[in-house]
Design a protein around this motif. Structure first.
Motif, PDB file in Angstrom:
ATOM      1  N   ASN B 228       7.648  65.017  60.655  1.00 51.91           N
ATOM      2  CA  ASN B 228       6.555  65.821  61.199  1.00 51.91           C
ATOM      3  C   ASN B 228       6.569  65.911  62.728  1.00 51.91           C
ATOM      4  O   ASN B 228       6.261  66.950  63.288  1.00 51.91           O
ATOM      5  CB  ASN B 228       5.200  65.272  60.744  1.00 51.91           C
ATOM      6  CG  ASN B 228       5.095  65.268  59.221  1.00 51.91           C
ATOM      7  OD1 ASN B 228       5.779  66.042  58.565  1.00 51.91           O
ATOM      8  ND2 ASN B 228       4.252  64.393  58.682  1.00 51.91           N
ATOM      9  N   ASN B 229       6.933  64.802  63.370  1.00 54.40           N
ATOM     10  CA  ASN B 229       6.959  64.829  64.831  1.00 54.40           C
ATOM     11  C   ASN B 229       8.273  64.300  65.394  1.00 54.40           C
ATOM     12  O   ASN B 229       8.290  63.288  66.084  1.00 54.40           O
ATOM     13  CB  ASN B 229       5.819  63.956  65.407  1.00 54.40           C
ATOM     14  CG  ASN B 229       4.475  64.425  64.933  1.00 54.40           C
ATOM     15  OD1 ASN B 229       4.113  65.572  65.157  1.00 54.40           O
ATOM     16  ND2 ASN B 229       3.755  63.545  64.262  1.00 54.40           N
ATOM     17  N   PRO B 230       9.374  64.958  65.112  1.00 54.86           N
ATOM     18  CA  PRO B 230      10.633  64.443  65.660  1.00 54.86           C
ATOM     19  C   PRO B 230      10.626  64.564  67.180  1.00 54.86           C
ATOM     20  O   PRO B 230      10.166  65.562  67.732  1.00 54.86           O
ATOM     21  CB  PRO B 230      11.693  65.354  65.027  1.00 54.86           C
ATOM     22  CG  PRO B 230      10.968  66.567  64.593  1.00 54.86           C
ATOM     23  CD  PRO B 230       9.564  66.171  64.313  1.00 54.86           C
ATOM     24  N   ARG B 231      11.119  63.491  67.817  1.00 51.99           N
ATOM     25  CA  ARG B 231      11.129  63.489  69.280  1.00 51.99           C
ATOM     26  C   ARG B 231      12.351  64.221  69.831  1.00 51.99           C
ATOM     27  O   ARG B 231      12.285  64.941  70.784  1.00 51.99           O
ATOM     28  CB  ARG B 231      11.126  62.040  69.780  1.00 51.99           C
ATOM     29  CG  ARG B 231       9.773  61.388  69.806  1.00 51.99           C
ATOM     30  CD  ARG B 231       9.875  60.059  70.537  1.00 51.99           C
ATOM     31  NE  ARG B 231      10.961  59.242  69.988  1.00 51.99           N
ATOM     32  CZ  ARG B 231      10.756  58.206  69.174  1.00 51.99           C
ATOM     33  NH1 ARG B 231       9.550  57.862  68.812  1.00 51.99           N
ATOM     34  NH2 ARG B 231      11.761  57.512  68.733  1.00 51.99           N
ATOM     35  N   GLU B 232      13.473  63.968  69.167  1.00 52.17           N
ATOM     36  CA  GLU B 232      14.745  64.484  69.693  1.00 52.17           C
ATOM     37  C   GLU B 232      14.954  65.943  69.290  1.00 52.17           C
ATOM     38  O   GLU B 232      14.607  66.355  68.181  1.00 52.17           O
ATOM     39  CB  GLU B 232      15.910  63.648  69.140  1.00 52.17           C
ATOM     40  CG  GLU B 232      15.878  62.198  69.538  1.00 52.17           C
ATOM     41  CD  GLU B 232      16.538  61.959  70.897  1.00 52.17           C
ATOM     42  OE1 GLU B 232      17.459  62.734  71.251  1.00 52.17           O
ATOM     43  OE2 GLU B 232      16.129  61.007  71.587  1.00 52.17           O
ATOM     44  N   GLU B 233      15.585  66.665  70.198  1.00 51.29           N
ATOM     45  CA  GLU B 233      15.858  68.068  69.944  1.00 51.29           C
ATOM     46  C   GLU B 233      16.803  68.240  68.752  1.00 51.29           C
ATOM     47  O   GLU B 233      16.607  69.104  67.892  1.00 51.29           O
ATOM     48  CB  GLU B 233      16.472  68.702  71.211  1.00 51.29           C
ATOM     49  CG  GLU B 233      16.341  70.206  71.287  1.00 51.29           C
ATOM     50  CD  GLU B 233      14.908  70.689  71.024  1.00 51.29           C
ATOM     51  OE1 GLU B 233      14.765  71.590  70.189  1.00 51.29           O
ATOM     52  OE2 GLU B 233      13.933  70.166  71.631  1.00 51.29           O
ATOM     53  N   THR B 235      17.261  66.282  66.222  1.00 52.84           N
ATOM     54  CA  THR B 235      16.590  66.003  64.959  1.00 52.84           C
ATOM     55  C   THR B 235      15.857  67.253  64.477  1.00 52.84           C
ATOM     56  O   THR B 235      15.925  67.634  63.308  1.00 52.84           O
ATOM     57  CB  THR B 235      15.581  64.854  65.107  1.00 52.84           C
ATOM     58  OG1 THR B 235      16.162  63.812  65.878  1.00 52.84           O
ATOM     59  CG2 THR B 235      15.160  64.309  63.766  1.00 52.84           C
ATOM     60  N   LYS B 236      15.192  67.894  65.426  1.00 53.89           N
ATOM     61  CA  LYS B 236      14.450  69.114  65.100  1.00 53.89           C
ATOM     62  C   LYS B 236      15.392  70.180  64.540  1.00 53.89           C
ATOM     63  O   LYS B 236      15.104  70.812  63.522  1.00 53.89           O
ATOM     64  CB  LYS B 236      13.741  69.668  66.351  1.00 53.89           C
ATOM     65  CG  LYS B 236      12.501  68.879  66.739  1.00 53.89           C
ATOM     66  CD  LYS B 236      11.895  69.432  68.021  1.00 53.89           C
ATOM     67  CE  LYS B 236      10.904  68.434  68.601  1.00 53.89           C
ATOM     68  NZ  LYS B 236      10.618  68.693  70.020  1.00 53.89           N
ATOM     69  N   THR B 237      16.526  70.367  65.247  1.00 55.65           N
ATOM     70  CA  THR B 237      17.484  71.384  64.816  1.00 55.65           C
ATOM     71  C   THR B 237      17.994  71.088  63.409  1.00 55.65           C
ATOM     72  O   THR B 237      18.079  71.980  62.567  1.00 55.65           O
ATOM     73  CB  THR B 237      18.691  71.412  65.788  1.00 55.65           C
ATOM     74  OG1 THR B 237      18.244  71.123  67.084  1.00 55.65           O
ATOM     75  CG2 THR B 237      19.409  72.736  65.735  1.00 55.65           C
ATOM     76  N   LEU B 239      16.593  69.259  61.040  1.00 60.43           N
ATOM     77  CA  LEU B 239      15.553  69.399  60.022  1.00 60.43           C
ATOM     78  C   LEU B 239      15.238  70.863  59.746  1.00 60.43           C
ATOM     79  O   LEU B 239      15.027  71.259  58.604  1.00 60.43           O
ATOM     80  CB  LEU B 239      14.281  68.661  60.453  1.00 60.43           C
ATOM     81  CG  LEU B 239      14.397  67.131  60.420  1.00 60.43           C
ATOM     82  CD1 LEU B 239      13.135  66.493  60.982  1.00 60.43           C
ATOM     83  CD2 LEU B 239      14.650  66.630  58.999  1.00 60.43           C
ATOM     84  N   LYS B 240      15.268  71.651  60.798  1.00 60.64           N
ATOM     85  CA  LYS B 240      14.998  73.076  60.625  1.00 60.64           C
ATOM     86  C   LYS B 240      16.056  73.682  59.703  1.00 60.64           C
ATOM     87  O   LYS B 240      15.760  74.483  58.825  1.00 60.64           O
ATOM     88  CB  LYS B 240      15.012  73.781  61.993  1.00 60.64           C
ATOM     89  CG  LYS B 240      14.259  75.113  61.978  1.00 60.64           C
ATOM     90  CD  LYS B 240      14.361  75.803  63.321  1.00 60.64           C
ATOM     91  CE  LYS B 240      13.342  75.286  64.330  1.00 60.64           C
ATOM     92  NZ  LYS B 240      13.623  75.827  65.694  1.00 60.64           N
TER      93      LYS B 240
END
Lengths: 252, 244
Positions: B228-233, B235-237, B239-240
């Protein structure tokens, strides 16, 4: 050259043929069994992964080198020549007069061993790496992995090739007549020499060889089927119905 | 802290290719840790290094206070404490279902055949495969094989269970039955380390999620935090890409 003549040849000389066939079978059975054991040992040693420790690694390298020399030498020279060299060579070098039957078994064994070593190595290589890994992951060492998991599968897989080797041995023991082993070919030659007939005794030998090899083929097929186990398995108790059908990919 | 396995500065290279770099990471008793990340990020290699199927190039693996990479440490005894479940199941092809779960117990742990059979049946029941004791591996479906593989690992009664993408080789319809078993196991307090692509499973079952990228641990935390709140860029990429 009539059929009657062949029959009378059999009735007059059957003990000779039978003893010859018996000797051929004895040499090839024992030779194949010893050869298979030699081949299994050599094949297993040649597939040991490279050890970490320097001393062990050096030792394994030396053993492997010796095995390579053995395998290449016996695969690379004709058995008929090996028979002469070993039988007369041992008499010349050490003054030992080897028993001809023992010499024959020895020669067939080490010859088969050389071929079987390569067959076993091929068999071990063909086993999926995952089989080794799951055995190791459960805590098995190399010997336990080989004995409990890999070799049983290797033996099943190399059975056809081993049958080949057995049949080749039955036929190739005929070359051992050069060192005077009283196998089937030697006996046939004797019968021919006594009767001055060549076609009939060798025709009989031909049939006897075929009966022996074909019997071996049938027996090995039977063993293969036995080893493969039953096609179906029986359930223990009644499985719960939801396990009979694959579940959906989603949990809850 | 009550950790079972602690990895310190672990690195692994295949030739010039560095697969793992300076990994620091631990698994605590009773914890379910999921390792996620894209293919080639080194997650399977990390798992395989932990039970020494791959030899680490550097660093330490501490198990109950002992460095198991020490020359004189008994690797085989250590491995019996880790249950491994492979992507390709790797059931012993020459043994039936029951013997798959027995052979390690008898040959490695030196349990009696009767004890081993009792334990094997207990765990085969857990995974719902106790009716298939007579079957050969080749007669089973992928999901069934994987459940037997789980029972085989459990039969050794290990401290930690390692799962290396246990559902990746399965047909979609069989993924559920394996995940269900794993979920049940997680509920019993078993320590589990799971390399997985099943994000739903990680979200639901994991106590801690480790995200790996290019041979390093990029981010770790609770499932809520990672998903829900990934800190690292990166990680976000990741997960997306995987969740959409």
């Amino acid at each position: 050259m009539s059929l009657e003549y062949i029959i009378s040849m059999i009735t007059n000389n059957w003990p000779m043929f039978l003893r010859g066939a018996g000797m051929t079978l004895l040499i090839s059975i024992i030779g194949t069994i010893f050869g298979a054991v030699i081949g299994l040992l050599a094949g297993v040693i040649r597939t040991i992964p490279t050890p970490e420790r320097k001393l062990k690694r050096a030792l394994l390298k030396i053993v492997n080198l010796i095995l390579s020399v053995y395998i290449e030498f016996f695969r690379g020279t004709p058995m008929i020549v090996q028979a002469m060299v070993i039988f007369y060579g041992s008499a010349l070098a050490f003054g030992v007069d080897m028993d001809r039957t023992l010499a024959a078994i020895f020669i067939v064994s080490i010859n088969t061993g050389a071929y079987m070593a390569e067959i076993v190595r091929g068999g071990v290589i063909s086993i999926d790496k995952g089989q080794f890994e799951s055995a190791q992951a459960i805590g098995m060492n190399h010997v336990q992995t080989m004995w409990n998991v890999v070799l049983p599968q290797v033996i099943r897989n190399i059975l056809p090739a081993t049958g080949n080797q057995f049949i080749i041995n039955i036929k190739d023991t005929s070359v051992l007549n050069v060192i005077g082993v009283t196998e089937l070919y030697f006996q046939t030659k004797t019968v021919a020499g006594i009767s001055f007939k060549y076609f009939e005794p060798f025709f009989i030998a031909c049939i006897l060889y075929f009966v022996m090899t074909f019997t071996v083929t049938l027996i090995l097929r039977y063993i293969e089927r036995k080893l493969d186990g039953p096609e179906n398995y029986s359930m223990i108790g009644q499985p719960p119905p939801q396990l009979m059908l694959p579940k959906n990919a989603k949990i809850d | 802290m009550d950790n079972v396995i602690e990895v310190q500065h672990l690195s692994k290279s295949f030739g010039n290719h560095e697969v793992l770099r300076d990994i620091d990471f631990s698994v605590n008793k009773g914890e379910v840790v999921c390792i996620i990340g894209s293919s080639g990020s080194g997650k399977s290699t990390l798992l395989r290094c932990i039970n020494l199927l791959e030899k680490p190039s550097g660093g330490q693996i501490i198990y109950h206070g002992e460095n198991i990479l020490d020359e004189k440490h008994d690797i085989h005894a250590y491995r019996t404490k880790l249950g491994m479940v492979f992507q390709q199941f790797n059931l012993f092809n020459n043994h039936n279902v029951l013997n798959n779960c027995i052979v390690g117990q008898v040959k490695v742990l030196k349990r009696s055949k009767e004890d081993a059979e009792k334990i094997a049946l207990k765990y085969l029941k857990v995974v719902g495969m106790d009716h298939y004791v007579n079957a050969q591996p080749k007669q089973l479906s992928g999901g069934q094989k994987q459940r037997v593989a789980i029972a085989r690992a459990l039969s050794m009664e290990p401290d930690v269970m390692l799962f290396d993408e246990p559902t990746s080789a399965l047909d979609p319809e069989m993924v559920g039955e394996v995940l269900k078993v794993m979920k049940e196991l997680a509920g019993t307090g078993l320590t589990m380390l799971v390399v997985t692509h099943e994000m739903e499973f990680a979200k639901e079952v994991a106590d801690r999620v480790v995200f790996m990228d290019k041979g390093v641990i990029a981010e770790e935390g609770t499932p809520e935090q990672i998903f829900n709140n990934p800190r690292e860029e990166r990680t976000k990429t990741f997960l997306k890409r995987t969740l959409s």
